[in-house]
Write a protein that holds these residues in place. Structure first.
Motif, PDB file in Angstrom:
ATOM      1  N   THR A 107       0.825  -1.206   0.000  1.00  0.00           N
ATOM      2  CA  THR A 107       0.000   0.000   0.000  1.00  0.00           C
ATOM      3  C   THR A 107       0.863   1.261   0.000  1.00  0.00           C
ATOM      4  OG1 THR A 107      -0.250  -0.168   2.415  1.00  0.00           O
ATOM      5  CG2 THR A 107      -1.993  -1.120   1.049  1.00  0.00           C
ATOM      6  N   ALA A 108       2.028   1.211   0.655  1.00  0.00           N
ATOM      7  CA  ALA A 108       2.941   2.359   0.597  1.00  0.00           C
ATOM      8  C   ALA A 108       3.417   2.584  -0.832  1.00  0.00           C
ATOM      9  CB  ALA A 108       4.129   2.127   1.527  1.00  0.00           C
ATOM     10  N   ALA A 109       3.714   1.490  -1.542  1.00  0.00           N
ATOM     11  CA  ALA A 109       4.164   1.608  -2.933  1.00  0.00           C
ATOM     12  C   ALA A 109       3.057   2.177  -3.815  1.00  0.00           C
ATOM     13  CB  ALA A 109       4.613   0.247  -3.451  1.00  0.00           C
ATOM     14  N   VAL A 110       1.825   1.732  -3.613  1.00  0.00           N
ATOM     15  CA  VAL A 110       0.710   2.238  -4.420  1.00  0.00           C
ATOM     16  C   VAL A 110       0.496   3.722  -4.147  1.00  0.00           C
ATOM     17  CG1 VAL A 110      -1.772   2.046  -4.862  1.00  0.00           C
ATOM     18  CG2 VAL A 110      -0.402  -0.027  -4.605  1.00  0.00           C
ATOM     19  N   ARG A 111       0.648   4.129  -2.890  1.00  0.00           N
ATOM     20  CA  ARG A 111       0.517   5.561  -2.584  1.00  0.00           C
ATOM     21  C   ARG A 111       1.577   6.374  -3.328  1.00  0.00           C
ATOM     22  NH1 ARG A 111      -0.394   3.399   2.798  1.00  0.00           N
ATOM     23  NH2 ARG A 111      -2.609   3.664   3.338  1.00  0.00           N
ATOM     24  N   GLU A 112       2.801   5.873  -3.336  1.00  0.00           N
ATOM     25  CA  GLU A 112       3.873   6.593  -4.015  1.00  0.00           C
ATOM     26  C   GLU A 112       3.639   6.640  -5.519  1.00  0.00           C
ATOM     27  OE1 GLU A 112       7.412   4.606  -2.843  1.00  0.00           O
ATOM     28  OE2 GLU A 112       7.272   5.221  -0.736  1.00  0.00           O
ATOM     29  N   VAL A 113       3.211   5.525  -6.095  1.00  0.00           N
ATOM     30  CA  VAL A 113       2.981   5.472  -7.540  1.00  0.00           C
ATOM     31  C   VAL A 113       1.849   6.412  -7.941  1.00  0.00           C
ATOM     32  CG1 VAL A 113       2.122   3.997  -9.412  1.00  0.00           C
ATOM     33  CG2 VAL A 113       3.926   3.159  -7.897  1.00  0.00           C
ATOM     34  N   THR A 114       0.732   6.390  -7.210  1.00  0.00           N
ATOM     35  CA  THR A 114      -0.389   7.249  -7.578  1.00  0.00           C
ATOM     36  C   THR A 114      -0.044   8.720  -7.386  1.00  0.00           C
ATOM     37  OG1 THR A 114      -1.358   6.917  -5.366  1.00  0.00           O
ATOM     38  CG2 THR A 114      -2.147   5.490  -7.146  1.00  0.00           C
ATOM     39  N   GLU A 130      -8.243   3.418  -1.337  1.00  0.00           N
ATOM     40  CA  GLU A 130      -9.207   2.340  -1.557  1.00  0.00           C
ATOM     41  C   GLU A 130      -8.499   0.993  -1.628  1.00  0.00           C
ATOM     42  OE1 GLU A 130     -12.515   5.030  -3.978  1.00  0.00           O
ATOM     43  OE2 GLU A 130     -11.623   3.288  -4.953  1.00  0.00           O
ATOM     44  N   VAL A 131      -7.334   0.952  -2.254  1.00  0.00           N
ATOM     45  CA  VAL A 131      -6.564  -0.287  -2.299  1.00  0.00           C
ATOM     46  C   VAL A 131      -6.213  -0.743  -0.884  1.00  0.00           C
ATOM     47  CG1 VAL A 131      -4.332  -1.276  -2.952  1.00  0.00           C
ATOM     48  CG2 VAL A 131      -5.658   0.015  -4.621  1.00  0.00           C
ATOM     49  N   ALA A 132      -5.849   0.197  -0.017  1.00  0.00           N
ATOM     50  CA  ALA A 132      -5.523  -0.157   1.367  1.00  0.00           C
ATOM     51  C   ALA A 132      -6.710  -0.800   2.065  1.00  0.00           C
ATOM     52  CB  ALA A 132      -5.062   1.081   2.127  1.00  0.00           C
ATOM     53  N   VAL A 133      -7.922  -0.336   1.766  1.00  0.00           N
ATOM     54  CA  VAL A 133      -9.124  -0.927   2.354  1.00  0.00           C
ATOM     55  C   VAL A 133      -9.446  -2.263   1.701  1.00  0.00           C
ATOM     56  CG1 VAL A 133     -11.610  -0.613   2.712  1.00  0.00           C
ATOM     57  CG2 VAL A 133     -10.060   1.326   3.021  1.00  0.00           C
ATOM     58  N   LEU A 134      -9.341  -2.330   0.388  1.00  0.00           N
ATOM     59  CA  LEU A 134      -9.659  -3.570  -0.318  1.00  0.00           C
ATOM     60  C   LEU A 134      -8.769  -4.726   0.134  1.00  0.00           C
ATOM     61  CD1 LEU A 134     -10.219  -2.055  -3.861  1.00  0.00           C
ATOM     62  CD2 LEU A 134     -11.912  -3.392  -2.587  1.00  0.00           C
ATOM     63  N   PHE A 135      -7.543  -4.425   0.523  1.00  0.00           N
ATOM     64  CA  PHE A 135      -6.642  -5.477   0.974  1.00  0.00           C
ATOM     65  C   PHE A 135      -6.610  -5.610   2.495  1.00  0.00           C
ATOM     66  CE2 PHE A 135      -4.981  -5.419  -3.350  1.00  0.00           C
ATOM     67  CZ  PHE A 135      -4.804  -6.781  -3.569  1.00  0.00           C
ATOM     68  N   ASP A 136      -7.634  -5.106   3.153  1.00  0.00           N
ATOM     69  CA  ASP A 136      -7.841  -5.358   4.572  1.00  0.00           C
ATOM     70  C   ASP A 136      -9.287  -5.809   4.737  1.00  0.00           C
ATOM     71  OD1 ASP A 136      -8.402  -5.223   7.339  1.00  0.00           O
ATOM     72  OD2 ASP A 136      -6.844  -3.723   7.637  1.00  0.00           O
ATOM     73  N   LYS A 137      -9.504  -7.106   4.874  1.00  0.00           N
ATOM     74  CA  LYS A 137     -10.853  -7.650   4.880  1.00  0.00           C
ATOM     75  C   LYS A 137     -11.707  -7.071   6.005  1.00  0.00           C
ATOM     76  CE  LYS A 137      -9.219 -11.983   2.860  1.00  0.00           C
ATOM     77  NZ  LYS A 137      -9.471 -11.583   1.474  1.00  0.00           N
ATOM     78  N   ARG A 138     -11.092  -6.709   7.100  1.00  0.00           N
ATOM     79  CA  ARG A 138     -11.854  -6.129   8.211  1.00  0.00           C
ATOM     80  C   ARG A 138     -12.395  -4.762   7.827  1.00  0.00           C
ATOM     81  NH1 ARG A 138      -6.563  -6.992  11.777  1.00  0.00           N
ATOM     82  NH2 ARG A 138      -5.909  -5.799   9.929  1.00  0.00           N
ATOM     83  N   ARG A 139     -11.553  -3.918   7.263  1.00  0.00           N
ATOM     84  CA  ARG A 139     -11.969  -2.576   6.870  1.00  0.00           C
ATOM     85  C   ARG A 139     -12.929  -2.617   5.682  1.00  0.00           C
ATOM     86  NH1 ARG A 139      -6.872   1.013   5.856  1.00  0.00           N
ATOM     87  NH2 ARG A 139      -8.500   2.628   5.671  1.00  0.00           N
ATOM     88  N   CYS A 140     -12.692  -3.528   4.753  1.00  0.00           N
ATOM     89  CA  CYS A 140     -13.578  -3.665   3.598  1.00  0.00           C
ATOM     90  C   CYS A 140     -14.977  -4.079   4.052  1.00  0.00           C
ATOM     91  CB  CYS A 140     -13.003  -4.677   2.616  1.00  0.00           C
ATOM     92  SG  CYS A 140     -13.947  -4.840   1.090  1.00  0.00           S
ATOM     93  N   HIS A 141     -15.044  -5.071   4.929  1.00  0.00           N
ATOM     94  CA  HIS A 141     -16.331  -5.531   5.455  1.00  0.00           C
ATOM     95  C   HIS A 141     -17.058  -4.387   6.154  1.00  0.00           C
ATOM     96  CE1 HIS A 141     -19.070  -7.535   8.311  1.00  0.00           C
ATOM     97  NE2 HIS A 141     -19.079  -8.551   7.465  1.00  0.00           N
ATOM     98  N   ALA A 142     -16.334  -3.617   6.955  1.00  0.00           N
ATOM     99  CA  ALA A 142     -16.944  -2.511   7.686  1.00  0.00           C
ATOM    100  C   ALA A 142     -17.464  -1.431   6.743  1.00  0.00           C
ATOM    101  CB  ALA A 142     -15.941  -1.918   8.666  1.00  0.00           C
TER     102      ALA A 142
END
Length: 385
Positions: A107-114, A130-142
């Motif tokens: 997610t740090a790399a995606v932040r830098e790239v974007t 959004e990628v950070a949330v999508l790759f955290d099932k707890r946050r995505c579910h919430a």
């Protein structure tokens, strides 16, 4: 998706092959990987120049740059041992552990790239947060639950081991549950857990435990009926974080458990496939098989429902991630095909070879990659507005 605030950057003319935002493509991916290859094929088939490919192994070392007006597809970093080592310090991609570290670095790399893409006046296919949330099932579910999207009931708060999990499952009256690594994908580390009465337990998983206690992904699904074994497995998963949700009874097709993967591109459900399995996990690499979509449609009609209910549910889930061009939504149909629940939303859920678009979707005759290529120029224009 976001562009540089500047509206005067070069290459902002009318969209068309080779000109305008969303018509010059870049892929951040693994060269030679089937995802990268299939997307490049779709770009060329649409009449655009072949995309530039920026290797994840170079991007993670800071060796990349973008140009104004480019559309930057950020693809999965998976299936590459060197990239996996850079993301989670392991030489064996089959290892289950290390997903929390993977999530932080990826997610740090995606932040830098974007961020770099915005500075250059380029558009990206995903939103970093959004990628950070999508790759955290707890946050995505919430996030899905907060938006009113139907999701399975889930435990909230941290779980520090098997004893706590068993106690909390009992308090929640979950006799069956899925225990999922919070940052996992492709069913890696997933345990389908069933308990009934004193001393009876059954855990179904593709995880193989080595003699030294390390966990490895396997293509063979196995069952554990010893609480000691299950406890050791859960305790090994807990350090990376787990998401625990009720295991809902699913519909069946041909005597096999069934669910659906629906691909949503630019907010519209474009592709759907039924996945069936003898096991609780329907992932195709674990022995799952594509089912009959027309038979699923018929079963839904027979239950008094509409297939559009499935597509609407997927689109509602995707709407929780408006900055991401494409997501794959896993829809869990209840027994009898009467109700539909969202099990997962996948940032890279578009790898469905030879699958063409649904009738009326606007993606007829297009695979999932071609549908995204077709949607990119319009997405770029919307982002500019």
């Amino acid at each position: 998706m976001s562009l540089s605030p500047s509206s005067t950057a070069p290459g902002r003319g009318p969209a068309g092959p080779g000109s305008g935002p969303g018509s010059r493509f870049v892929v951040v991916g693994n060269p030679g990987n089937r995802r990268t290859t299939m997307f490049a094929d779709a770009v060329r088939a649409a009449g655009h120049p072949a995309p530039r490919v920026l290797a994840w192994r170079d991007v993670l070392r800071g060796r990349y740059a973008f140009a104004p007006g480019e559309f930057v597809r950020i693809d999965s970093p998976g299936e590459d041992a060197e990239v996996d080592r850079l993301l989670r310090d392991t030489d064996d991609p089959t290892r289950v552990e290390g997903t929390a570290l993977w999530h932080r670095r990826f997610t740090a790399a995606v932040r830098e790239v974007t961020a770099e893409a915005r500075r250059a006046g380029a558009l990206t296919s995903v939103d970093a947060e959004e990628v950070a949330v999508l790759f955290d099932k707890r946050r995505c579910h919430a996030r899905l639950a907060a938006a009113g999207v139907p999701v399975p009931p889930a435990l909230t708060g941290p779980v520090d081991g098997w004893d706590t999990l068993r106690e909390r499952l009992g308090a929640a009256r979950f006799s069956r549950a899925f225990v999922k690594p919070a940052h996992g994908s492709s069913a890696s580390g997933v345990v389908a857990l069933a308990m009934a009465g004193p001393g009876w337990i059954r855990a179904t998983t593709s995880v193989e435990t080595a003699p030294d206690g390390r966990l490895y992904n396997s293509l063979r699904v196995r069952h554990h009926t010893s609480e000691t074994e299950v406890a050791a497995l859960v305790d090994a998963l807990v350090p990376d974080g787990i998401h625990v949700e009720r295991w809902l009874p699913k519909a069946s097709q041909g005597g096999r458990a069934a669910d659906l993967r629906v691909v949503v591109v630019a907010g519209r459900a474009t592709h759907a496939v039924v996945r069936t399995s003898r096991h609780p996990m329907t992932n195709l690499h674990l022995g799952g098989a594509r089912g009959d979509l027309e038979a699923a449609r018929a079963a839904i009609r027979a239950a008094g429902g509409r297939f559009t209910d499935v597509l609407d549910t997927a689109e509602r889930a995707a709407a929780c991630f408006p900055g991401t061009l494409c997501v794959g939504v896993d829809i869990l149909p209840s027994t009898g095909w009467r109700r539909f629940t969202v099990g997962e939303v996948n940032a890279f859920g578009d790898l469905l070879p030879r699958l063409t678009g649904l009738p009326g979707s606007g993606a007829e005759g297009l695979d999932t990659y071609a549908a995204q290529v077709a949607a990119a120029p319009a997405a770029a224009r919307r982002a500019e507005r």
